[in-house]
Design an enzyme around this catalytic site. Structure first.
Site, mmCIF file in Angstrom:
data_model
loop_
_atom_site.group_PDB
_atom_site.id
_atom_site.type_symbol
_atom_site.label_atom_id
_atom_site.label_comp_id
_atom_site.label_asym_id
_atom_site.label_seq_id
_atom_site.Cartn_x
_atom_site.Cartn_y
_atom_site.Cartn_z
ATOM 1 N N SER A 170 0.498 -1.522 0.078
ATOM 2 C CA SER A 170 0.077 0.446 -0.012
ATOM 3 C C SER A 170 0.817 1.415 -0.454
ATOM 4 O O SER A 170 1.993 1.130 0.781
ATOM 5 C CB SER A 170 -1.160 -0.050 1.410
ATOM 6 O OG SER A 170 -0.122 0.592 2.471
ATOM 7 N N ASP A 171 0.657 1.605 -0.621
ATOM 8 C CA ASP A 171 1.046 3.129 -0.388
ATOM 9 C C ASP A 171 0.779 4.467 1.318
ATOM 10 O O ASP A 171 0.139 3.747 1.501
ATOM 11 C CB ASP A 171 0.557 4.705 -1.762
ATOM 12 C CG ASP A 171 1.457 6.021 -1.630
ATOM 13 O OD1 ASP A 171 2.400 5.990 -0.914
ATOM 14 O OD2 ASP A 171 1.050 6.592 -2.313
ATOM 15 N N TYR A 172 1.611 4.827 1.658
ATOM 16 C CA TYR A 172 1.748 5.365 3.009
ATOM 17 C C TYR A 172 0.289 5.727 3.640
ATOM 18 O O TYR A 172 -0.072 6.824 2.798
ATOM 19 C CB TYR A 172 2.611 6.455 3.385
ATOM 20 C CG TYR A 172 3.229 6.577 4.699
ATOM 21 C CD1 TYR A 172 4.138 5.484 5.318
ATOM 22 C CD2 TYR A 172 2.262 6.926 4.875
ATOM 23 C CE1 TYR A 172 3.882 6.483 6.511
ATOM 24 C CE2 TYR A 172 2.564 8.642 6.537
ATOM 25 C CZ TYR A 172 3.488 7.536 7.034
ATOM 26 O OH TYR A 172 3.859 7.808 8.511
ATOM 27 N N GLY A 173 0.106 4.543 4.375
ATOM 28 C CA GLY A 173 -1.573 5.204 4.720
ATOM 29 C C GLY A 173 -2.510 4.797 3.789
ATOM 30 O O GLY A 173 -3.906 5.722 3.875
ATOM 31 N N ALA A 174 -2.213 4.371 3.166
ATOM 32 C CA ALA A 174 -3.492 3.722 2.130
ATOM 33 C C ALA A 174 -5.035 2.937 2.009
ATOM 34 O O ALA A 174 -5.747 2.563 1.346
ATOM 35 C CB ALA A 174 -3.146 3.380 0.146
#
Length: 912
Positions: free
Chosen positions: A276-280
């Site tokens: 995942s992207d950061y916090g996605a």
């Protein structure tokens, strides 16, 4: 048999047995010790990655598997997962990309690495060998700076011409991006380093990127958006993919089973892992069951870890699903050498890598315009050069956000032009405008210049961010509070040249573009903030003006103590009001700002600008000084720039920020020999000044050697050969995505009803004439095209169906300088009732020729350029009949035409 021979025989047999049962000793390091061969059989390098993974998984507990697939935040690595020392599993130490290795650990080479030209510049080379070299350098530096994962390349199609993150893309065309990205991935993974393609999927804008719901057809997905990912998987064994924040057809990308499982892992046969992207990642069981393999969280976003363990124990996620995630990660770690070649901290070759960065930058530069052969410059015919531009003296002009690299060294255009011109030529500098900052990424009118603002009639003993003129402090007195109510004493008081603030994400960890002209702002002001600016404003000439406030959060402008502009700021927007002003007449001014609205549930972090729209011929001291310098110089070189970065927004217009377009018009009027060097990662509007200057060079964000590359192109040491990988429209109203529904979207929905007509395809369909076409780029020489031939190669003895089409032609250098040309071949409308583009890139070749030299060029066409994706059969279909073929120097500069006749397919046959 004597005792000695018996002993020898037994020893030989023992070695044979050990070799057969356990395998040869791994000589790569400690991982292959004799103990490992027995206790850790997965360290046997003679086994396949799959077999080694199976052996390791048998020994892992559920808790260890959960730990493996749950990322951590580490001050030194950012994205990170824990090593599992009991089993010898190394950590995934990830480095941001994709324009260089972003080192977070201060103990590793002073956090410095080679700042490469932006990926959009790489795409402008149209050179897959250059792309492989680019990736090779990244892989080398990642490995030797303790990283085994590069978070790149970016494979987001540049759908919006002015997109803030276009600089990380490799263009608007899926074929060009596919081939360049595939070579890039091969280069990275030639080292014990994983490449991570991002962002999967439909992350084509920054505005509302956290929440927008992209509505896109299955055909557009296949023909445009997944192509780069698909090619990198099939041809470069892509290790990882990063899912994005946005929704796609109603489902968040990181828990979208259609995208992650059905399309990526099944249809595209992706064997790597999805992170995942950061916090996605927004869920636990939903994302785990949909195909996400590795969560890269950060407080407060983490949804896996203990929560995922609980989901397994209560039956919401099966252990088989966890095994598949762990297997995907471990197979890639084994196959790419991460187990057997631990990362190192070895000094990178600064000199050699800097040279490569310069060569890549030189090859990327696009000569957009060159009337009357204004370029190259001749040192022998020059006595004086004016170098103008707010950052012409800055060697760190680059895209912001996670792509921003701390370079090993820098060379500014001013420094390089002085060095190249030599002692016999006077080179002087004038900034022309205030410096460019993160504030300029916001939409709305340019900021009021600092020279029109004064704090008082006398200098005040506070930190100054800008220059002074005489005894008057330029700019306004700024007071900052770490609350949004201006309560208590301000934590910061300083002089701000302009009110043009964009903090929050843009001010974290040095993400704001580095410039000694931009004052540092404490990160304590990145969340809740309020601010007040006071002083006076004076117009440069009589006339009608518009004063404005652009802000997210409420902002008020008081003029002579009366409320003049009131912007509610519930969304990032501009409020303006007209006023008639007299030259030199001072008016008391006060701006009050409060960050009282949020972005995606987070404090907005301070976004406000005091803007102006002056009379057409109005100027300020900075422009006046630049004009004076230009008048007395033989040539004026204006270096413009944009501020581009990931974050929350992009400009809704294409204008050069901070009064640079006004600067160009004024300087060009003073000196007809004005050259514009444009440094940006996106298209900019040029229609107000394009016909007033003889030459324009698109230099992109060219990396740490940007200055030398610019100077060598300007003086003809390098013949420019770059071609635009994106269409440059005339303005923001003249694009295929100019409606609010298509960008930024309405009511949270991004309408991708442009379908497959992205970029130049859309301009052709809509009959929109661009400023500069996709594929455009001039040279200091000329090229002649002749003898076009189209040859078909049958797919088999029993079939008349064609599998490949080859175009050949003769290319001749008809000028007086050696140079390279990118021969581009486009296919026309397909013989079908299904709507297809009137022109789409089918292949290309980059050829270097000496003056008078001629070569035969052969280009094999991409079968998908002769096909379309059929949504009913869910397959590529190549219709039979005649297809036009175009060859030329750009999508609009067609030199030769021909055709190919596709025979009828055997029943059940389709393009693949």
């Amino acid at each position: 048999m004597n005792v000695k021979s018996t002993w020898l025989y037994r020893m030989v047999m023992m070695i044979v047995i050990v070799a057969v049962v356990i395998g040869p000793m791994n000589i790569a390091g400690a991982a292959g010790s004799r103990t490992d061969r027995v206790d850790r059989p997965w360290m046997n390098t003679s086994l396949s990655a799959e077999k080694r993974t199976a052996l390791l998984l048998q020994e892992m507990t559920l808790e260890e598997k959960i730990d493996l697939v749950t990322g951590k935040v580490n001050n030194y690595y950012g994205f990170y997962n824990n090593p599992i020392e009991r089993l010898g599993i190394p950590a995934l130490t990830m480095a941001d990309g994709p324009a260089g290795v972003r080192i977070a650990n201060p103990d590793v080479q002073d956090k410095q690495s080679t700042a490469l030209p932006a990926p959009i510049a790489l795409a402008a080379t149209w050179d897959t060998e250059a792309a492989k070299q680019y990736g090779d350098l990244l892989g080398d530096e990642a490995y030797n700076t303790t990283h085994n994962v590069v978070l790149g390349p970016g494979m987001d199609i540049a759908r919006i011409p002015w997109g803030s993150r276009n600089f990380e893309s490799m263009g608007e065309d899926p074929l060009l991006q596919s081939q360049m990205a595939t070579a890039y991935v091969k280069g990275i993974q030639s080292h014990p380093v994983l490449a991570t393609a991002k962002h999967y999927l439909m992350n084509n804008q920054e505005t509302e990127r956290f929440t927008t719901n992209v509505k896109v057809s299955d055909r557009a997905l296949h023909e445009i958006y997944i192509r780069p990912f698909q090619e990198a998987i099939a041809k470069a064994d892509l290790g990882g993919a990063m899912c994005s924040f946005n929704k796609v057809n109603g489902e968040p990308a990181c828990e979208n089973k259609t995208l992650l499982t059905d399309l990526l892992k099944k249809e595209m046969q992706f064997k790597g892992f999805v992170m995942s992207d950061y916090g996605a990642n927004l869920s636990t069981a939903e994302s785990a069951n949909s195909g996400l393999d590795l969560e890269t969280p950060g407080t407060p976003y983490g949804k896996w870890g203990d929560q995922l363990l609980a989901a397994v124990k209560n039956g919401k996620v099966s252990e088989k699903t966890i095994d598949d995630k762990a297997r995907r990660i471990l197979v890639q770690m084994f196959s790419k050498g991460l187990f057997d070649h631990p990362v190192q901290n070895n000094q990178i070759d600064v000199r050699d890598h800097g040279k490569k960065a310069r060569q890549l930058a030189e090859e990327s530069m696009v000569l957009l315009q060159n009337k009357n052969n204004a370029l190259p410059l001749s040192k022998d015919k020059l006595k004086s050069i004016a170098v103008i531009g707010p950052d012409a003296d800055n060697g760190t002009v680059a895209g912001g956000g996670s792509s921003l690299v701390n370079p090993t060294y820098t060379v500014s255009p001013l420094e390089a032009i002085r060095n190249r011109a030599g002692k016999g030529v006077t080179v002087q500098y004038a900034p022309g405008t205030d410096p460019i900052s993160a504030g300029d990424i916001m939409p709305g009118p340019s900021a009021v210049p600092s020279s029109l603002l004064t704090t008082s009639d006398k200098k005040e003993n506070i930190s100054a961010g800008y220059a002074t003129y005489g005894d008057v402090e330029q700019g306004l007195r700024g007071e900052y509070w770490s609350n949004n109510k201006m309560e208590g004493n301000p934590i910061l008081v300083r002089n701000d040249g302009q009110v043009n603030m964009n903090l929050g994400f843009y001010n974290y960890q040095g993400l704001n573009a580095k410039s000694p002209k931009i004052p540092n702002t404490p990160t304590t002001l990145n969340g809740l903030i309020s601010a007040r600016w006071t002083g006076a404003i004076a117009a440069p000439k009589d006339g009608d003006y518009a004063l404005s406030l652009t802000s997210l959060g409420s902002s008020k402008l008081y003029l002579d103590d009366k409320l003049f502009v009131d912007n509610q700021g519930a969304k990032l927007s501009t409020t303006k009001k007209n006023i008639s002003l007299k030259a030199g007449e001072k008016h008391k001014i006060r701006i009050e700002y409060r960050a009282d609205y949020q972005v995606n549930g987070r404090d907005s972090g301070g976004m406000v600008r005091l803007g102006w729209e002056p009379p057409a011929d109005a100027s300020d001291k900075l422009i006046d000084n630049a004009v004076k310098l230009a008048k007395k110089s033989d040539v004026a070189i204006i270096v413009t720039r944009t501020y581009d970065s990931e974050g929350y927004v992009e400009r809704s217009d294409m204008e050069l920020p901070n009064n640079q377009d006004r600067l160009i018009r004024a300087v060009a009027a003073a000196n007809p020999k004005t050259i514009v060097v444009q440094m940006s990662g996106r298209a900019v509007q040029m229609d107000t000044w394009q016909d007033k200057v003889p030459a324009i060079v698109q230099a992109w964000f060219a990396g740490q050697e940007q200055g030398n590359a610019v100077a060598r192109v300007l003086f003809g040491d390098v013949n420019p050969s770059g071609k635009l990988p994106v269409t440059f429209p005339v303005n923001e109203q003249s694009t295929p995505v100019s409606s609010p529904e298509r960008f930024p979207g309405v009511n949270g929905i991004g309408d991708y009803s442009d379908g497959i007509f992205v970029g130049y395809r859309g301009y052709e369909k809509s009959g929109i004439q661009p400023a500069f076409a996709f594929g455009h780029g001039l040279s200091y020489t000329t090229f002649g095209y002749s003898d076009l031939k189209v040859k078909q190669h049958a797919s088999g003895k029993k079939s008349t169906r064609t599998s490949t089409v080859e175009v050949s032609l003769k290319l001749k250098n008809t000028g007086k300088a050696a140079g390279a040309e990118v021969v581009q071949v486009y296919s026309g409308k397909l013989p079908t009732n299904v709507e297809t583009p009137s022109r789409q890139l089918a292949g290309w070749s980059k050829i270097e020729l000496k003056p008078g030299q001629e070569k035969k060029v052969r280009i094999e066409l991409d079968p998908k350029a002769l096909s379309y994706w059929d949504e009913k059969s869910k397959a590529w279909v190549m219709p039979s009949g005649e297809v036009p073929i175009y060859a030329g120097s750009s999508s609009q500069d067609i030199r030769l035409t021909g055709s190919v006749t596709i025979p009828a397919a055997s029943k059940g046959k389709a393009a693949r």
